[in-house]
Design an enzyme around this catalytic site. Structure first.
Site, PDB file in Angstrom:
ATOM      1  N   LYS A   1       0.697  -1.126  -0.143  1.00 51.40           N
ATOM      2  CA  LYS A   1       0.112  -0.008  -0.040  1.00 51.40           C
ATOM      3  C   LYS A   1       0.964   1.190   0.020  1.00 51.40           C
ATOM      4  O   LYS A   1       0.397   2.084  -0.551  1.00 51.40           O
ATOM      5  CB  LYS A   1      -0.986  -0.197   1.149  1.00 51.40           C
ATOM      6  CG  LYS A   1      -2.214  -0.987   1.088  1.00 51.40           C
ATOM      7  CD  LYS A   1      -3.176  -0.485   2.297  1.00 51.40           C
ATOM      8  CE  LYS A   1      -2.597  -0.643   3.526  1.00 51.40           C
ATOM      9  NZ  LYS A   1      -1.870  -1.756   3.996  1.00 51.40           N
TER      10      LYS A   1
ATOM     11  N   THR B   1       4.064   1.359  -0.821  1.00 53.01           N
ATOM     12  CA  THR B   1       4.748   1.609  -2.411  1.00 53.01           C
ATOM     13  C   THR B   1       3.820   2.056  -3.508  1.00 53.01           C
ATOM     14  O   THR B   1       4.164   3.022  -4.352  1.00 53.01           O
ATOM     15  CB  THR B   1       5.115   0.448  -2.745  1.00 53.01           C
ATOM     16  OG1 THR B   1       5.946  -0.252  -1.611  1.00 53.01           O
ATOM     17  CG2 THR B   1       5.993   0.183  -3.991  1.00 53.01           C
TER      18      THR B   1
ATOM     19  N   ARG C   1       1.792   7.945   7.043  1.00 54.86           N
ATOM     20  CA  ARG C   1       2.121   7.885   8.550  1.00 54.86           C
ATOM     21  C   ARG C   1       3.680   7.585   8.664  1.00 54.86           C
ATOM     22  O   ARG C   1       4.313   7.198   7.949  1.00 54.86           O
ATOM     23  CB  ARG C   1       1.371   6.754   9.051  1.00 54.86           C
ATOM     24  CG  ARG C   1       0.005   6.679   9.013  1.00 54.86           C
ATOM     25  CD  ARG C   1      -0.622   5.371   9.687  1.00 54.86           C
ATOM     26  NE  ARG C   1      -0.439   4.466   8.728  1.00 54.86           N
ATOM     27  CZ  ARG C   1      -0.597   2.991   9.282  1.00 54.86           C
ATOM     28  NH1 ARG C   1      -1.027   2.677  10.422  1.00 54.86           N
ATOM     29  NH2 ARG C   1      -0.431   1.992   8.296  1.00 54.86           N
TER      30      ARG C   1
ATOM     31  N   LYS D   1       9.096  -6.185  10.237  1.00 56.62           N
ATOM     32  CA  LYS D   1       8.811  -5.739   9.077  1.00 56.62           C
ATOM     33  C   LYS D   1       9.866  -4.809   8.112  1.00 56.62           C
ATOM     34  O   LYS D   1      10.069  -4.700   6.994  1.00 56.62           O
ATOM     35  CB  LYS D   1       7.567  -4.909   9.060  1.00 56.62           C
ATOM     36  CG  LYS D   1       6.771  -4.253   7.839  1.00 56.62           C
ATOM     37  CD  LYS D   1       5.436  -3.486   8.124  1.00 56.62           C
ATOM     38  CE  LYS D   1       4.933  -3.063   6.927  1.00 56.62           C
ATOM     39  NZ  LYS D   1       3.726  -2.321   7.173  1.00 56.62           N
TER      40      LYS D   1
ATOM     41  N   ALA E   1      -3.235   0.488  13.025  1.00 59.50           N
ATOM     42  CA  ALA E   1      -4.601   0.229  12.314  1.00 59.50           C
ATOM     43  C   ALA E   1      -5.360  -0.733  13.132  1.00 59.50           C
ATOM     44  O   ALA E   1      -6.639  -0.827  12.815  1.00 59.50           O
ATOM     45  CB  ALA E   1      -4.402   0.048  10.772  1.00 59.50           C
TER      46      ALA E   1
ATOM     47  N   PHE F   1      -3.572  -1.458   6.919  1.00 55.50           N
ATOM     48  CA  PHE F   1      -4.043  -2.618   6.825  1.00 55.50           C
ATOM     49  C   PHE F   1      -5.209  -2.844   5.739  1.00 55.50           C
ATOM     50  O   PHE F   1      -5.201  -1.766   4.695  1.00 55.50           O
ATOM     51  CB  PHE F   1      -4.390  -3.252   8.221  1.00 55.50           C
ATOM     52  CG  PHE F   1      -3.128  -3.342   9.140  1.00 55.50           C
ATOM     53  CD1 PHE F   1      -1.890  -4.132   8.695  1.00 55.50           C
ATOM     54  CD2 PHE F   1      -3.236  -3.004  10.279  1.00 55.50           C
ATOM     55  CE1 PHE F   1      -0.987  -4.375   9.385  1.00 55.50           C
ATOM     56  CE2 PHE F   1      -2.180  -3.346  11.102  1.00 55.50           C
ATOM     57  CZ  PHE F   1      -0.925  -3.791  10.789  1.00 55.50           C
TER      58      PHE F   1
ATOM     59  N   PHE G   1       4.257  -8.349  -9.049  1.00 51.00           N
ATOM     60  CA  PHE G   1       5.538  -9.007  -8.621  1.00 51.00           C
ATOM     61  C   PHE G   1       6.081  -9.641  -9.877  1.00 51.00           C
ATOM     62  O   PHE G   1       5.351  -9.989 -10.937  1.00 51.00           O
ATOM     63  CB  PHE G   1       5.230 -10.214  -7.705  1.00 51.00           C
ATOM     64  CG  PHE G   1       4.969  -9.252  -6.246  1.00 51.00           C
ATOM     65  CD1 PHE G   1       6.009  -8.938  -5.456  1.00 51.00           C
ATOM     66  CD2 PHE G   1       3.833  -8.616  -5.917  1.00 51.00           C
ATOM     67  CE1 PHE G   1       5.730  -8.136  -4.130  1.00 51.00           C
ATOM     68  CE2 PHE G   1       3.408  -8.049  -4.804  1.00 51.00           C
ATOM     69  CZ  PHE G   1       4.484  -7.784  -3.904  1.00 51.00           C
TER      70      PHE G   1
ATOM     71  N   TRP H   1       6.942  -0.447  -8.664  1.00 53.09           N
ATOM     72  CA  TRP H   1       8.040  -1.080  -7.635  1.00 53.09           C
ATOM     73  C   TRP H   1       9.446  -1.031  -8.513  1.00 53.09           C
ATOM     74  O   TRP H   1      10.451  -0.422  -8.058  1.00 53.09           O
ATOM     75  CB  TRP H   1       8.007  -2.341  -7.012  1.00 53.09           C
ATOM     76  CG  TRP H   1       8.909  -2.718  -6.203  1.00 53.09           C
ATOM     77  CD1 TRP H   1       9.341  -2.304  -4.950  1.00 53.09           C
ATOM     78  CD2 TRP H   1       9.766  -3.636  -6.575  1.00 53.09           C
ATOM     79  NE1 TRP H   1      10.432  -2.987  -4.593  1.00 53.09           N
ATOM     80  CE2 TRP H   1      10.840  -3.978  -5.445  1.00 53.09           C
ATOM     81  CE3 TRP H   1      10.222  -4.508  -7.912  1.00 53.09           C
ATOM     82  CZ2 TRP H   1      12.187  -4.771  -5.481  1.00 53.09           C
ATOM     83  CZ3 TRP H   1      11.108  -5.515  -7.875  1.00 53.09           C
ATOM     84  CH2 TRP H   1      12.192  -5.443  -6.664  1.00 53.09           C
TER      85      TRP H   1
END
Length: 788
Positions: free
Chosen positions: A239, A241, A263, A274, A493, A524, A612, A641
């Protein structure tokens, strides 16, 4: 004036200092409604003011006198079409143009003109003798004409950075360092911020003063876009990215005014499982080290403020347990200079108690007891200490074990800082005054008689506002392609509302103007972050979004179709790296449900399929076709990406089209409904539950909060983000379940009630091999290594 020029005369006193003159010039330079500037200094000022410094302070494009070094240099070089020429020489040159060879004869009539022969060329110099008012008017008209020719109303003149794309895509930190950020003060000017509105924190980040809200209050808002996602895998589905890739597409490739509002990441996940949260690949906020670490200290300010409240609670209970009412009162209102005096915050408490007195000596014994004794029930304390670190051993602790605490011990816990109610207040506030009021309303416990105890009762709310006075200002950064980003607030979240700040969104919407875009991100999946964005954030902001962008990935949809468990740090099972259309089609049920969830609010949905390298053409086409069949306005594949903004242009175009589509925004529930009914609506409509079950503690809290007057607050569900249900291992679209509500807590200052669904740790733990194994500092270059 008759020729259509509006002139303003700004007269400074003769006592004005050089700094005051320079400040006034800067204000005019930055005023986009002023197109020309003439500075006249009295002769007796030249001894105390550096006239050359003052002259060169005028913006060259507004220098209708043509006296700045830049304009004079361009004139001497012969760049006559790109500079302002002083009015008298301008008249001379016009005569030259009109008369050709006979220029000298005609110029003799120009008072103050002289000639110099040098290197085979004739140069003319002139002195402005005070009779050139017409020439100055001509220069002013020329200034306005140039402005109109080169100005598109509301359009930024922003310089974007061209990416040098590499294959294979390097690590995030390598990419981040491959792009040199623009000086942040330059970016601030490009997006219309004035120098007095920007506080620099080094060269790459700055805070923006809230005074800009008043300056831009009449400016129409831009288009408002929220990015959310399907139910994610533990790895996340991109999200952040996608948010950055989309704004790079809209700004650097579609030439639109655009702001990202994201954020600030918590250091818990950064050093835990993460890693960083600056986006990824060629769609990042830079510098990513600054973004992922301390930034400007907002999270540290929240930690300090939160723990001051925790200390105040236990200290107050301790002192009340060891002192008489009179002794307690005398210490709370101490003698100073022979008399006692209430502080302003104590006057507020007296008024809350219905005591309209300001002289401490006039209170009755009964009033003294009511004022001095909060009588907190230790078992009712809901305020916890916080730390921005994943530390599982702080989930339950015992405090007060030192002999100095005289046996006063109780069980307590730590939460992670971003779960603090103060973080939620920061994200939902609309002004410094509003933040002060919200700080005062925060409920920390209940008295033995059943009254809510607030930070105002503790006398600490003013100090909290002081600690947060800088944190309330949004942080300005930039993307890899040089488009602006506000980084502000960062509530979790799953246990808070999970959205960046209202203030950042509001300021950005004014700055981009009516044709621009603000793209914000909800944490999320759509069942959590998006639902809270609409029902909580949009209620308090009054803003109405134009588009929902729902991020989906083939790998997550396969997991929802029944694929094997995905574990962070472990290789992906073969189902996720090989084509499997059957598994994918089955998993699209989750995407369909999240599209439906967005449509409950009446806003068009664009699905962004974040590609991907292991995804096949057939898989990507299948997701897009199923999204459109499920009611999405559009569905597009993205490669931001690997390609930056260029890989999200199709998404940008779809979002631009969708922003003009009809929408019928509405909230999911009415605030006046009973607490249980609001919870039930969310559970049934968003999660797909059959019903809810209020466990005894939750039922007790429903009755308590209704009695205390908090029943009309919106609901902020604390639920796992890994499933639409309360059980993390239930993928796809679970049905036939009853949602258990084990407890309900009140964030009265932030403005919501948060029911706890199942077990929900409020501070994560570290894995066996945390991210910090890879993070180090190069002592030679001072570069941070290992962040990703």
């Amino acid at each position: 004036m008759q020729i259509g020029i509006n002139a303003t005369h700004l007269r400074l006193p003769k006592t004005a200092t050089e700094e005051e003159v320079l400040h006034s010039i800067t204000e005019v330079n930055e005023n986009s409604s002023v197109h020309g500037l003439i500075v006249q200094l009295p002769l007796d000022s030249i001894h105390k003011i550096d006239t050359e410094k003052v002259t060169n302070a005028v913006a060259p494009e507004k220098d209708v006198d043509g006296l700045t070094s830049i304009n004079a240099g361009k004139l001497s070089r012969g760049d006559l079409g790109d500079c302002f020429i002083p009015c008298t020489p301008n008249g001379c040159m016009e005569l030259i143009r009109q008369t050709g060879k006979h220029r000298k004869r005609h110029l003799k009539s120009v008072k103050g003109a002289g000639w110099l022969h040098h290197s085979g060329a004739w140069w003319c110099w002139t002195h402005d003798c005070g009779h050139a008012d017409g020439g100055k008017v001509h220069s002013e008209m020329l200034s306005a004409k140039r402005f109109l020719e080169g100005h598109q109303p509301g359009k930024w003149n922003i310089s974007c950075t061209k990416l040098n794309l590499q294959k294979p895509v390097p690590s995030d930190i390598v990419i981040s360092r491959s792009c040199v950020p623009k000086p942040i003060d330059r970016l601030a000017r490009e997006v219309g911020l004035l120098s007095d509105e920007v506080e620099l924190y080094g060269k790459t980040k700055a805070k923006v003063q809230l005074s800009i809200v008043k300056r831009l209050q009449a400016q129409p808002d831009g288009k408002y876009v929220v990015v959310t996602g399907i139910t994610p895998t533990p790895l996340g589905e991109g999200k952040s990215t996608t948010t950055i890739g989309l704004v790079q597409a809209l700004g650097a490739h579609m030439n639109l005014n655009v702001f990202a509002c994201v954020r600030q990441p918590s250091q818990g996940p950064t050093f835990g499982i993460k890693g960083g949260a600056a986006g990824g690949g060629y769609s990042q906020v830079i510098p990513m080290e600054e973004f992922n670490l301390h930034l400007t200290g907002d999270i540290h300010a929240i930690t300090a403020a939160n723990n001051l409240v925790a200390a105040a609670i236990d200290a107050r209970m301790f002192h009340e347990s060891t002192q008489s009412d009179k002794a307690l009162y005398n210490r709370l209102v101490p003698l100073s200079g022979g008399q006692r005096k209430f502080s302003p915050i104590q006057i507020n408490r007296l008024r809350k108690l219905g005591i309209e007195k300001t002289d401490p000596s006039t209170l009755t014994e009964e009033e003294i007891t009511r004022f001095a004794r909060l009588d907190i029930d230790p078992s009712s304390v809901t305020w916890q200490r916080v730390l921005d670190t994943n530390d599982r051993f702080l989930r339950k602790i015992t405090i007060g074990q030192s002999p100095t605490e005289k046996g006063y011990t109780r069980e307590a816990q730590f939460d992670i800082t971003v779960a603090s109610e103060i973080m939620a207040v920061l994200a939902l506030t609309s002004s410094l005054e509003d933040m002060r009021q919200r700080m005062a309303k925060m409920v920390v416990a209940t008295s033995r008689s059943g009254q809510p105890i607030t930070t105002e009762d503790l006398g600490v709310s003013g100090a909290l506002t002081v600690l947060m006075k800088d944190a309330i200002k949004p942080n300005l950064m930039q993307t890899l392609e040089g488009t602006p980003v506000f980084v502000h607030a960062g509530p979790f979240a799953n246990i808070a509302h999970g959205n960046s700040s209202i203030l950042a969104d509001k300021i950005a919407l004014k700055l981009v103007g009516p044709e621009g875009f603000v793209v914000t991100e909800a944490g999320f999946g759509a069942d959590i972050g998006m639902e809270k964005f609409f029902n909580i954030k949009c209620r308090y902001s009054g803003l109405r979004p134009h588009v929902v962008v729902l991020v989906a990935t083939v790998r997550a949809l396969k997991m929802h179709g029944g694929g094997p468990t995905v574990t962070a740090g472990m290789p992906l099972p073969k189902e996720y790296v090989e084509e499997n259309l059957e598994l994918l089609e089955k998993g699209c049920s989750n995407m369909r449900k999240q599209i439906e969830n967005a449509q409950h609010f009446g806003v068009p949905v664009v699905v962004a399929v974040n590609g991907f390298k292991t995804d096949t053409e057939a898989e990507l086409d299948l997701v897009c076709s199923m999204a459109k069949a499920a009611g999405a306005y559009d569905a597009v594949r993205c490669s931001h990406w690997a390609e930056g903004g260029a890989g999200a242009v199709a998404l940008g175009q779809a979002v631009q089209r969708a922003s003009g589509a009809p929408s019928n925004f509405k909230f999911l529930y009415d605030l006046e409904l009973p607490i249980a009914d609001k919870i039930r609506i969310i559970a049934q409509k968003i999660y797909g539950a059959d019903d809810i079950e209020l466990l005894p503690e939750a039922q007790h809290k429903v009755e308590l909060y209704t009695k205390q007057g908090f029943g009309n607050l919106p609901i902020c569900m604390a639920k796992t983000h890994l499933s639409l249900s309360h059980e993390a291992d239930k993928k796809g679209v679970p049905t036939g379940f009853v949602l258990p509500i084990r407890d309900i807590r009140a964030s009265v200052g932030a403005g919501f009630l948060f029911p706890l669904v199942g077990t929900m740790p409020t501070i994560p733990g570290l894995p066996t091999r945390p991210c910090f194994y890879d993070i180090d500092l190069d002592p030679e270059t001072e570069q941070v290594n290992g962040l990703f």
